[in-house]
Design a protein around this motif. Structure first.
Motif, PDB file in Angstrom:
ATOM      1  N   HIS A   1       0.814  -1.224   0.000  1.00  0.00           N
ATOM      2  CA  HIS A   1       0.000   0.000   0.000  1.00  0.00           C
ATOM      3  C   HIS A   1       0.847   1.273   0.000  1.00  0.00           C
ATOM      4  CE1 HIS A   1      -3.853   1.637  -0.231  1.00  0.00           C
ATOM      5  NE2 HIS A   1      -4.445   1.094   0.808  1.00  0.00           N
ATOM      6  N   ARG A   2       2.154   1.167   0.181  1.00  0.00           N
ATOM      7  CA  ARG A   2       3.012   2.336   0.052  1.00  0.00           C
ATOM      8  C   ARG A   2       3.165   2.737  -1.417  1.00  0.00           C
ATOM      9  NH1 ARG A   2       8.374   0.150   2.797  1.00  0.00           N
ATOM     10  NH2 ARG A   2       7.813  -1.517   1.321  1.00  0.00           N
ATOM     11  N   LEU A   3       3.123   1.743  -2.300  1.00  0.00           N
ATOM     12  CA  LEU A   3       3.340   1.990  -3.716  1.00  0.00           C
ATOM     13  C   LEU A   3       2.043   1.976  -4.513  1.00  0.00           C
ATOM     14  CD1 LEU A   3       5.779  -0.082  -2.600  1.00  0.00           C
ATOM     15  CD2 LEU A   3       6.626   0.307  -4.877  1.00  0.00           C
ATOM     16  N   VAL A   4       1.130   1.100  -4.090  1.00  0.00           N
ATOM     17  CA  VAL A   4      -0.107   0.873  -4.849  1.00  0.00           C
ATOM     18  C   VAL A   4      -1.287   1.246  -3.965  1.00  0.00           C
ATOM     19  CG1 VAL A   4      -1.476  -0.830  -6.097  1.00  0.00           C
ATOM     20  CG2 VAL A   4       1.025  -1.010  -6.096  1.00  0.00           C
ATOM     21  N   ASP A   5      -2.043   2.251  -4.382  1.00  0.00           N
ATOM     22  CA  ASP A   5      -3.238   2.617  -3.610  1.00  0.00           C
ATOM     23  C   ASP A   5      -4.412   1.760  -4.061  1.00  0.00           C
ATOM     24  OD1 ASP A   5      -4.126   3.706  -6.014  1.00  0.00           O
ATOM     25  OD2 ASP A   5      -3.646   5.760  -5.432  1.00  0.00           O
ATOM     26  N   GLY A   6      -5.550   1.929  -3.392  1.00  0.00           N
ATOM     27  CA  GLY A   6      -6.715   1.104  -3.685  1.00  0.00           C
ATOM     28  C   GLY A   6      -7.216   1.249  -5.107  1.00  0.00           C
ATOM     29  N   GLU A   7      -7.133   2.443  -5.653  1.00  0.00           N
ATOM     30  CA  GLU A   7      -7.612   2.655  -7.019  1.00  0.00           C
ATOM     31  C   GLU A   7      -6.764   1.885  -8.033  1.00  0.00           C
ATOM     32  OE1 GLU A   7      -8.458   6.292 -10.211  1.00  0.00           O
ATOM     33  OE2 GLU A   7      -7.336   6.667  -8.370  1.00  0.00           O
ATOM     34  N   LEU A   8      -5.452   2.023  -7.903  1.00  0.00           N
ATOM     35  CA  LEU A   8      -4.570   1.337  -8.840  1.00  0.00           C
ATOM     36  C   LEU A   8      -4.699  -0.180  -8.702  1.00  0.00           C
ATOM     37  CD1 LEU A   8      -2.331   1.230 -10.938  1.00  0.00           C
ATOM     38  CD2 LEU A   8      -0.650   1.538  -9.085  1.00  0.00           C
ATOM     39  N   GLY A   9      -4.706  -0.683  -7.467  1.00  0.00           N
ATOM     40  CA  GLY A   9      -4.835  -2.123  -7.262  1.00  0.00           C
ATOM     41  C   GLY A   9      -6.137  -2.656  -7.833  1.00  0.00           C
ATOM     42  N   SER A  10      -7.219  -1.906  -7.656  1.00  0.00           N
ATOM     43  CA  SER A  10      -8.521  -2.333  -8.179  1.00  0.00           C
ATOM     44  C   SER A  10      -8.537  -2.347  -9.703  1.00  0.00           C
ATOM     45  CB  SER A  10      -9.617  -1.403  -7.660  1.00  0.00           C
ATOM     46  OG  SER A  10      -9.690  -1.441  -6.246  1.00  0.00           O
ATOM     47  N   LYS A  11      -7.909  -1.351 -10.316  1.00  0.00           N
ATOM     48  CA  LYS A  11      -7.865  -1.316 -11.784  1.00  0.00           C
ATOM     49  C   LYS A  11      -7.064  -2.487 -12.347  1.00  0.00           C
ATOM     50  CE  LYS A  11      -8.439   3.683 -12.501  1.00  0.00           C
ATOM     51  NZ  LYS A  11      -7.775   4.946 -12.948  1.00  0.00           N
ATOM     52  N   VAL A  12      -5.952  -2.793 -11.698  1.00  0.00           N
ATOM     53  CA  VAL A  12      -5.130  -3.912 -12.160  1.00  0.00           C
ATOM     54  C   VAL A  12      -5.910  -5.215 -12.070  1.00  0.00           C
ATOM     55  CG1 VAL A  12      -3.082  -5.306 -11.629  1.00  0.00           C
ATOM     56  CG2 VAL A  12      -2.930  -2.806 -11.627  1.00  0.00           C
ATOM     57  N   LEU A  13      -6.564  -5.458 -10.927  1.00  0.00           N
ATOM     58  CA  LEU A  13      -7.322  -6.691 -10.749  1.00  0.00           C
ATOM     59  C   LEU A  13      -8.501  -6.742 -11.711  1.00  0.00           C
ATOM     60  CD1 LEU A  13      -7.476  -9.277  -9.110  1.00  0.00           C
ATOM     61  CD2 LEU A  13      -8.848  -8.067  -7.413  1.00  0.00           C
ATOM     62  N   ARG A  14      -9.148  -5.601 -11.926  1.00  0.00           N
ATOM     63  CA  ARG A  14     -10.268  -5.548 -12.879  1.00  0.00           C
ATOM     64  C   ARG A  14      -9.805  -5.913 -14.286  1.00  0.00           C
ATOM     65  NH1 ARG A  14     -11.407   0.307 -14.483  1.00  0.00           N
ATOM     66  NH2 ARG A  14      -9.459  -0.202 -15.568  1.00  0.00           N
ATOM     67  N   ASP A  15      -8.650  -5.391 -14.709  1.00  0.00           N
ATOM     68  CA  ASP A  15      -8.168  -5.659 -16.063  1.00  0.00           C
ATOM     69  C   ASP A  15      -7.748  -7.117 -16.236  1.00  0.00           C
ATOM     70  OD1 ASP A  15      -8.687  -3.076 -16.693  1.00  0.00           O
ATOM     71  OD2 ASP A  15      -6.603  -2.443 -16.965  1.00  0.00           O
ATOM     72  N   ILE A  16      -7.166  -7.704 -15.192  1.00  0.00           N
ATOM     73  CA  ILE A  16      -6.818  -9.124 -15.264  1.00  0.00           C
ATOM     74  C   ILE A  16      -8.084  -9.958 -15.442  1.00  0.00           C
ATOM     75  CG2 ILE A  16      -5.844 -11.072 -13.988  1.00  0.00           C
ATOM     76  CD1 ILE A  16      -3.994  -9.045 -12.576  1.00  0.00           C
ATOM     77  N   GLY A  17      -9.111  -9.621 -14.652  1.00  0.00           N
ATOM     78  CA  GLY A  17     -10.370 -10.349 -14.762  1.00  0.00           C
ATOM     79  C   GLY A  17     -11.021 -10.176 -16.125  1.00  0.00           C
ATOM     80  N   ALA A  18     -10.993  -8.956 -16.659  1.00  0.00           N
ATOM     81  CA  ALA A  18     -11.597  -8.702 -17.974  1.00  0.00           C
ATOM     82  C   ALA A  18     -10.890  -9.502 -19.063  1.00  0.00           C
ATOM     83  CB  ALA A  18     -11.525  -7.210 -18.287  1.00  0.00           C
TER      84      ALA A  18
END
Length: 460
Positions: free
Chosen positions: A430-447
């Motif tokens: 969480h120092r490098l990746v905030d909730g928005e970025l982490g959510s976008k990455v996981l969303r794109d992997i799922g898509a």
């Protein structure tokens, strides 16, 4: 005065800054002839189990370190006579060799305790190791142990297949694993094989693909429970993994997010890929497309492929991906990585993943393949697990857990149908990746996994 032709091979640093290693097994013994680059022993470092080749050709005169001993890098471990010199005072070459053989700082008298004292298969020339008189070759000296002598057998060309606890049991019982007839699946030496050899019993017939059934043990009094306990030394790969996970868990603030995904189209794509000629001879599994999905998400969101530089107080975004794949092995959990995975076409990525996992399960991963990872996948689905909260590899910003693929009822095109579904878990620093970025990455992997072919075309 030492023989001027005797060369001492010092334990090398086979990785990046390794300080010590354990001698797992010797492939040679005093009196054996070795050639340059012939494998002479197997060692376990903090990163992997590797085989060491001989840098010299000649005759082995002495094994300076026992199996099971842990020694520092730079310690002499074997002596080989290359046949180039002679003995006696006044031989300048011999004096030069003695100078070269002087122990490193911290070695010396302590080394005497680590010199190999033959406990089994003693050679006649070794009988005088402690100042005694060597027995004639035709009448070998009897073994000092009360246990029955182990029948002489030809040593295998490669390492003995067994597990660390069995290797320890053999060491405790004084059994040479090279003399044990394996009965386990695939030539694996089992506990019972070692015990039978120690007791002098004939080998049992090999068991084909059967799990080893433990012998029932009668309950022991509470005071004797220690007899029913097994202690496994924490060292090598397992020790380093434990230290790294503790460091990561208490250094990087972890956040884990979960996403259930319909991967029915991914499974169909896997079947089609297996039929294509460019994938002939290569294992194509859902993990391949999960890897491609992660690489695609990293390309769209490069900040997730980063590291925290504590000293400089900077975030280091890496515009290359060394993709780590967590693998469970007999040595413990290892995470080798595919270098420059982002630049590999799908067939080459499949080949790299296959080679990486096969090498890891064989316990032969090189230290170079264990370093430099930037982001990791752990496939917990192969163990029948749906999801988890994976711990980051030190120095990485994210790790993706891929759960098992199950048939589940799923709303598809307005109807309830049975679909192939998996759960993805993304842990990030969480120092490098905030909730928005982490959510976008996981969303794109799922898509990507919901429609790998359509997503690849639309995203480029």
């Amino acid at each position: 005065m030492a023989n001027s032709g005797v060369q001492r091979f010092r334990l090398p640093d086979v990785g990046e800054g390794l300080v010590d290693a354990e001698i797992l097994q010797w492939y040679v013994k005093p009196g054996d002839r070795v050639e340059v680059n012939q494998m002479i022993c197997e060692i376990e470092t903090a990163k992997a189990a590797v085989e060491l080749p001989s840098p010299f050709a000649g005759t082995v005169t002495e094994l300076l370190v026992e199996e099971g001993a842990t020694v520092d890098v730079g310690t002499p471990i074997i002596a080989v006579d290359d046949g180039t010199g002679g003995d006696g005072p006044g031989d300048g070459a011999a004096e030069e060799t003695e100078e070269r053989e002087k122990p490193l700082v911290g070695y010396g008298e302590k080394a005497a305790s680590t010199k190999r004292r033959p406990r089994r298969r003693p050679a006649p020339a070794e009988a005088a190791a402690n100042g005694g008189t060597a027995a004639p070759p035709a009448e070998p000296a009897p073994a000092p142990e009360p246990a029955p002598a182990v029948p002489e057998q030809a040593a295998p060309a490669g390492p003995v297949l067994t597990k660390p606890p069995v290797r320890k049991l053999a060491k405790d019982l004084g059994v040479d694993l090279r003399s044990v007839t394996p009965t386990g699946e695939g030539g694996l030496v089992t506990r019972e094989d070692v015990r039978r050899t120690a007791e002098g019993e004939p080998a049992a017939a090999p068991v084909a693909a059967e799990a080893e059934v433990p012998t029932p043990v009668a309950p022991a009094p509470a005071a004797d429970r220690s007899a029913l306990e097994e202690r496994i030394p924490v060292k090598g790969v397992r020790k380093r993994t434990a230290a790294a996970m503790v460091s990561s868990a208490f250094t990087a603030p972890h956040v884990t997010e979960f996403l259930q995904v319909d991967v029915t189209k991914t499974m169909k794509a896997v079947r089609r890929l297996r039929e294509r000629p460019e994938f002939a001879g290569v294992k194509v599994s859902p993990l391949l497309l999960v890897a491609r999905a992660l690489l695609t998400a990293v390309r769209r969101h490069p900040e997730v492929n980063a590291a925290w530089d504590e000293q400089a107080q900077e975030i280091v975004v890496k515009h290359y991906v060394n993709l780590g794949i967590a693998a469970a092995t007999d040595l413990g959990l290892v995470v080798p990585n595919v270098k420059d995975a982002h630049a590999k076409p799908l067939p080459e990525l499949a080949q790299s993943l296959q080679e990486l996992t096969e090498t890891a399960r064989a316990g032969k991963t090189s230290p170079a393949d264990m370093t430099g990872g930037t982001i990791t996948i752990t496939n917990v689905g192969v163990f029948g697990v749906d999801a988890g909260t994976p711990i980051l590899n030190p120095g990485e910003a994210a790790i993706l857990a891929f759960g098992q693929i199950r048939d589940m009822p799923w709303a598809h095109k307005g109807e309830l149908k049975l679909r192939k579904v998996t759960t993805l878990s993304l842990s990030f620093d969480h120092r490098l990746v905030d909730g928005e970025l982490g959510s976008k990455v996981l969303r794109d992997i799922g898509a990507f996994l919901e429609d790998p072919e359509g997503t690849a075309l639309s995203w480029g």
